[in-house]
Each structure stands twice: as structure tokens, then as C-alpha cells.
Enzyme design. Sequence first.
Site, PDB file in Angstrom:
ATOM      1  NE  ARG A  72      -4.601  -2.468   1.874  1.00 50.70           N
ATOM      2  CZ  ARG A  72      -3.529  -2.765   2.891  1.00 50.70           C
ATOM      3  NH1 ARG A  72      -2.845  -2.788   3.970  1.00 50.70           N
ATOM      4  NH2 ARG A  72      -4.578  -3.653   2.759  1.00 50.70           N
ATOM      5  CE  LYS A 124      -2.360  13.594 -14.399  1.00 51.44           C
ATOM      6  NZ  LYS A 124      -3.182  13.396 -16.202  1.00 51.44           N
ATOM      7  CD  GLU A 127       4.113  15.647 -23.129  1.00 51.95           C
ATOM      8  OE1 GLU A 127       3.126  16.503 -23.283  1.00 51.95           O
ATOM      9  OE2 GLU A 127       3.766  13.954 -22.901  1.00 51.95           O
ATOM     10  CE  LYS A 146       3.074  17.069 -15.045  1.00 49.65           C
ATOM     11  NZ  LYS A 146       3.117  15.787 -15.479  1.00 49.65           N
ATOM     12  CD  GLU A 194      -5.890  15.324 -15.948  1.00 42.19           C
ATOM     13  OE1 GLU A 194      -4.862  15.273 -15.535  1.00 42.19           O
ATOM     14  OE2 GLU A 194      -6.740  14.972 -16.958  1.00 42.19           O
ATOM     15  NE  ARG A 204      -1.176  16.448 -13.355  1.00 41.67           N
ATOM     16  CZ  ARG A 204      -0.885  15.405 -12.702  1.00 41.67           C
ATOM     17  NH1 ARG A 204      -1.018  15.464 -10.658  1.00 41.67           N
ATOM     18  NH2 ARG A 204       0.703  15.019 -13.131  1.00 41.67           N
ATOM     19  CG  ASN A 249      -4.206  15.300 -20.147  1.00 36.46           C
ATOM     20  OD1 ASN A 249      -3.233  14.345 -20.697  1.00 36.46           O
ATOM     21  ND2 ASN A 249      -4.846  15.225 -19.011  1.00 36.46           N
ATOM     22  CG  HIS A 264      -1.870  14.656 -23.392  1.00 38.32           C
ATOM     23  ND1 HIS A 264      -0.901  15.429 -24.253  1.00 38.32           N
ATOM     24  CD2 HIS A 264      -0.448  13.456 -22.394  1.00 38.32           C
ATOM     25  CE1 HIS A 264       0.277  15.750 -23.667  1.00 38.32           C
ATOM     26  NE2 HIS A 264       0.514  14.958 -22.649  1.00 38.32           N
ATOM     27  CG  HIS A 301      -3.637   9.478 -24.281  1.00 38.35           C
ATOM     28  ND1 HIS A 301      -3.798  10.089 -22.963  1.00 38.35           N
ATOM     29  CD2 HIS A 301      -1.821   9.097 -24.308  1.00 38.35           C
ATOM     30  CE1 HIS A 301      -2.889  10.227 -22.490  1.00 38.35           C
ATOM     31  NE2 HIS A 301      -1.708   9.633 -22.994  1.00 38.35           N
ATOM     32  CG  HIS A 324       3.276  10.183 -24.548  1.00 38.62           C
ATOM     33  ND1 HIS A 324       1.799   9.822 -24.342  1.00 38.62           N
ATOM     34  CD2 HIS A 324       3.658  11.392 -23.941  1.00 38.62           C
ATOM     35  CE1 HIS A 324       1.405  10.675 -23.918  1.00 38.62           C
ATOM     36  NE2 HIS A 324       2.432  11.386 -23.388  1.00 38.62           N
TER      37      HIS A 324
HETATM   38  P1  NAD Z   1      10.722   5.723 -22.641  1.00 36.44           P
HETATM   39  O1  NAD Z   1      10.830   5.673 -21.023  1.00 36.44           O
HETATM   40  O2  NAD Z   1       9.729   4.559 -23.711  1.00 36.44           O
HETATM   41  O3  NAD Z   1      12.251   6.142 -23.121  1.00 36.44           O
HETATM   42  C1  NAD Z   1      12.587   5.924 -24.118  1.00 36.44           C
HETATM   43  C2  NAD Z   1      13.746   5.363 -24.724  1.00 36.44           C
HETATM   44  O4  NAD Z   1      15.196   6.145 -24.293  1.00 36.44           O
HETATM   45  C3  NAD Z   1      13.569   3.983 -24.021  1.00 36.44           C
HETATM   46  O5  NAD Z   1      13.971   2.934 -24.909  1.00 36.44           O
HETATM   47  C4  NAD Z   1      14.231   4.218 -23.349  1.00 36.44           C
HETATM   48  O6  NAD Z   1      14.849   2.805 -22.378  1.00 36.44           O
HETATM   49  C5  NAD Z   1      15.011   4.947 -24.244  1.00 36.44           C
HETATM   50  N1  NAD Z   1      16.335   5.776 -22.745  1.00 36.44           N
HETATM   51  C6  NAD Z   1      15.737   6.352 -21.845  1.00 36.44           C
HETATM   52  N2  NAD Z   1      17.206   7.070 -21.235  1.00 36.44           N
HETATM   53  C7  NAD Z   1      18.006   6.807 -21.761  1.00 36.44           C
HETATM   54  C8  NAD Z   1      19.609   7.467 -21.783  1.00 36.44           C
HETATM   55  N3  NAD Z   1      19.709   8.910 -21.211  1.00 36.44           N
HETATM   56  N4  NAD Z   1      19.466   7.202 -22.474  1.00 36.44           N
HETATM   57  C9  NAD Z   1      19.784   6.660 -24.072  1.00 36.44           C
HETATM   58  N5  NAD Z   1      17.886   5.958 -23.723  1.00 36.44           N
HETATM   59  C10 NAD Z   1      17.580   6.487 -23.699  1.00 36.44           C
HETATM   60  O7  NAD Z   1       9.876   6.741 -23.172  1.00 36.44           O
HETATM   61  P2  NAD Z   1       9.832   8.242 -22.366  1.00 36.44           P
HETATM   62  O8  NAD Z   1       9.368   8.780 -23.833  1.00 36.44           O
HETATM   63  O9  NAD Z   1      10.282   9.111 -21.490  1.00 36.44           O
HETATM   64  O10 NAD Z   1       7.956   8.609 -21.472  1.00 36.44           O
HETATM   65  C11 NAD Z   1       6.977   8.126 -22.496  1.00 36.44           C
HETATM   66  C12 NAD Z   1       5.729   7.987 -21.395  1.00 36.44           C
HETATM   67  O11 NAD Z   1       5.088   8.573 -19.790  1.00 36.44           O
HETATM   68  C13 NAD Z   1       4.816   7.314 -21.788  1.00 36.44           C
HETATM   69  O12 NAD Z   1       3.990   5.749 -22.019  1.00 36.44           O
HETATM   70  C14 NAD Z   1       3.806   8.239 -21.392  1.00 36.44           C
HETATM   71  O13 NAD Z   1       2.348   7.852 -21.639  1.00 36.44           O
HETATM   72  C15 NAD Z   1       3.953   8.328 -20.038  1.00 36.44           C
HETATM   73  N6  NAD Z   1       3.831   9.875 -19.739  1.00 36.44           N
HETATM   74  C16 NAD Z   1       3.832  10.116 -18.583  1.00 36.44           C
HETATM   75  C17 NAD Z   1       3.494  11.498 -17.908  1.00 36.44           C
HETATM   76  C18 NAD Z   1       3.084  11.141 -16.180  1.00 36.44           C
HETATM   77  O14 NAD Z   1       2.676  12.241 -15.942  1.00 36.44           O
HETATM   78  N7  NAD Z   1       3.198  10.037 -15.531  1.00 36.44           N
HETATM   79  C19 NAD Z   1       3.740  12.190 -18.494  1.00 36.44           C
HETATM   80  C20 NAD Z   1       3.760  12.567 -19.878  1.00 36.44           C
HETATM   81  C21 NAD Z   1       3.811  11.227 -20.484  1.00 36.44           C
HETATM   82  N1  GLY Z   2       1.501  14.713 -18.159  1.00 34.90           N
HETATM   83  C1  GLY Z   2      -0.402  15.001 -18.043  1.00 34.90           C
HETATM   84  C2  GLY Z   2      -0.707  15.598 -16.159  1.00 34.90           C
HETATM   85  O1  GLY Z   2       0.381  14.794 -15.382  1.00 34.90           O
HETATM   86  O2  GLY Z   2      -0.862  15.704 -15.889  1.00 34.90           O
END
Ligand code: NAD
Ligand code: GLY
Length: 361
Positions: A121, A143, A185, A227, A237, A241, A245, A248, A252, A265
Amino acid sequence: MTQTLNVALGARTYPIHIGSGLLSDAGLILPSLKQKRAVVVTNTTVAPLYLDVLRATLEVGGVDVLPVVLPDGEQFKTWETLNLIFDALLGANCERSTPLIALGGGVIGDMGGFAAACYQRGMPFIQVPTTLLAQVDSSVGGKTAINHPLGKNMIGAFYQPKLVVADLATLDTLPDRELRAGVAEVIKYGLIRDPEFFDWIEANIDRLLAREKDALAYAVARSCANKAEVVAADERESGERALLNLGHTFGHAIETGLGYGNWLHGEAVAAGTVIAAELSVRLGWLAAGTLHRIERIFDHAGLPVIAPRLGTARYMDLMSHDKKVQDGKLRLVLLKQLGQAVVSDVADESMIGAAIDARCT
Ligand code: NAD
Ligand code: GLY
């Protein structure tokens, strides 16, 4: 130089440290660890690059590292992969107070955070983002989620980290395509609430793409400042917040419709933002010249401005799962002007289909 910002959430307020070489800075992470061991969740790409550096830093304080190395890719942001984390935590008798550190991009951050929220938890959680996208967006704000075949990030929890450590030096190894996805972003913050930042991005986009450290440091810090303000005002949200999006809902749909991992993404967000801007113009809210400015900056950043043709009905079906849907009514983030976004339904839903049609190949 290290910059530190705070996400102001009362007793859960936490710092975001931004700078080069922070993975080796024992003083940043060690004081927040309450045990002499820590779980580091990472993946098969990031582990060979950065796990040893982080491990050495933690070992300075006598902290043992339990690495959990997951397969790499958006297609692995699933229950099955999440369960690998729980298998490792239980197998090593991790406790509720054992800290979990997510070392990687947004996929690792979102999955590691969700695992930390669920295990016994809730265990302490630390974000060490290593992609531009994760440093400017996903590591901040709490998130966490996994994908479902029917919809992106549909299963998750709000769970804030105790600390975010964004080491800009890790961006040196990031593939160009991933860097550009992160820029999408960054542009988002300018569009929804910070028009001066948008001007700055237009003027400095080549420096960002060339990975000039001062430009990256400025973009990461200003994005995080935006942010942090939004999250502090509306953590769960219920209002503002949702503006984060922009693009998005369409994005998505693109990611889910094409199969996770085909479009990144940030790529889907860029094309989705152009559809949102197109619709905003059609509603008479946004000037056509601003739409062209938006298209130009994404295009200059090497991001797609044309969405894949999935069919309007398929888009509408995919978007029906969006988290902003209320009483069965789709609500979208749209633009009134550059720097001013709103969440709105669209009385005439055929206009949404027309905007999608106009912006698909
Ligand atoms: P990712 O985590 O897939 O990373 C992209 C690629 O880069 C992967 O292959 C990873 O292994 C590689 N990588 C990471 N760091 C590296 C480095 N320093 N050097 C070389 N390679 C590296 O993708 P992302 O773009 O970082 O994240 C996308 C994800 O984030 C999506 O799932 C999206 O839904 C999520 N997201 C979440 C939020 C949130 O608020 N929680 C906001 C935006 C996006
Ligand atoms: N990336 C959208 C949020 O954090 O609300």
C-alpha cells in the site's frame, strides 16, 4: 550548476533537482533513504548505461542496490511487466519502508511509481528520469500508470515521489528521435500557459536539438516550474491540470490505435496537438496564423504534424475511453490563443471528425 524547484504539496512537498552529473551526487539522494537498501527499477537499455553509476553513488552511503531490470518499450507497460517488479520485491523481502528508485524514461517512471504505490500500500518512491520527456513532464506530478489494450494509462494511481533527480548528462546518450519526442512536451507548456516560453522555444529550437547544455537546462527547469505550479494547484486533476493534456486525447488514440510503441508518446502528442489547434480554428477561437506557428515549430523539431488515418469512427471510439469524458461526453483541451488553453466539450461532434480528417494522411 544545480537548480532546485519544489512541488508545493504541503507535508508532501518535494524537490526537483536539475543539473549535470547529479547521478554521482551522493548528497542528493542518500539523505532521503531510510534504509540501507534500495530497489532500482530500470530497463535493459538504461541499466548498462547508468545503473553502475547510481549504484556506486548509493554504495558511498552503505546502501545496497536491488536492481529490477525490465524489458524496454511502451509495449511492456503492462500488468505482466508490473508483476515482475512485485516478484522481485517479494522475493527480496522488501518492506513498506524500502525505497524504490525509478531510473529511466516515462515508461519506467510510470510503472515504477505504480508499483511503489501498490506494494504494501505504498513504499517511498524516487524519480531519476533519463529522457527529456521524463525530465520535463512524467517524473513530476505523481501520475503513475500502465496501459490497457483498450486505452493508454487507463490503470494507475496518483502517487507523488519524495524526490526527483534530473541529470542532464544522461541526455547525451538519448537517441535523436527520443529527444524530439521530449521537445513536444516542452512546446506544450508554451502553448497552454507560457507564451513567452513558446517565443523562447522558437528562438532556441536549434540549440535544444543540438543538445546545448544551457538551453536544455533552461527548458527542463522552465517546464518543471510550469508543471509544478499546475500540480500544486490541482494535484488530482479536478480542473486546471487537465490542460497538461493538450493534444493527448488525439495522441493517446494514435498510440493505442497503432499499437503501443509504434509512434512515440511525444510524436503522437505533436500530431494530436495540431488536430486540437485545427479544431480550435474551426470553432472560431484560434487565429489561423497561430495554427501555422504551431505546425512550424513541431515540424522544425522533426515531429509529425499529420496524424495517421485510422478512420474518424475509430478515433472517436478510441477517444471514448479518455479520462476527461464526463457523463459520456467527450471533453477536449483546446486553444483560445497561444498560451491560453481551455477544457471544453464540442456541441457539434461532427466538427471533431472534420478536424481529424483535415489533419490525417
Ligand atoms: P521511454 O520511457 O520509453 O524512453 C524512451 C526510450 O529511451 C526507451 O527505449 C528508453 O529505454 C530509452 N532511454 C531512456 N533513457 C535513456 C538515455 N539516457 N539514453 C539512451 N536511451 C535512453 O519513453 P519516454 O518518452 O521517456 O516516456 C513516455 C511514457 O511516459 C509514456 O508511457 C507516457 O504515457 C508517459 N508519460 C507519463 C506522464 C506522467 O505524468 N506520468 C507524462 C507524460 C508521459
Ligand atoms: N502529463 C499530464 C499530467 O501530468 O497531468
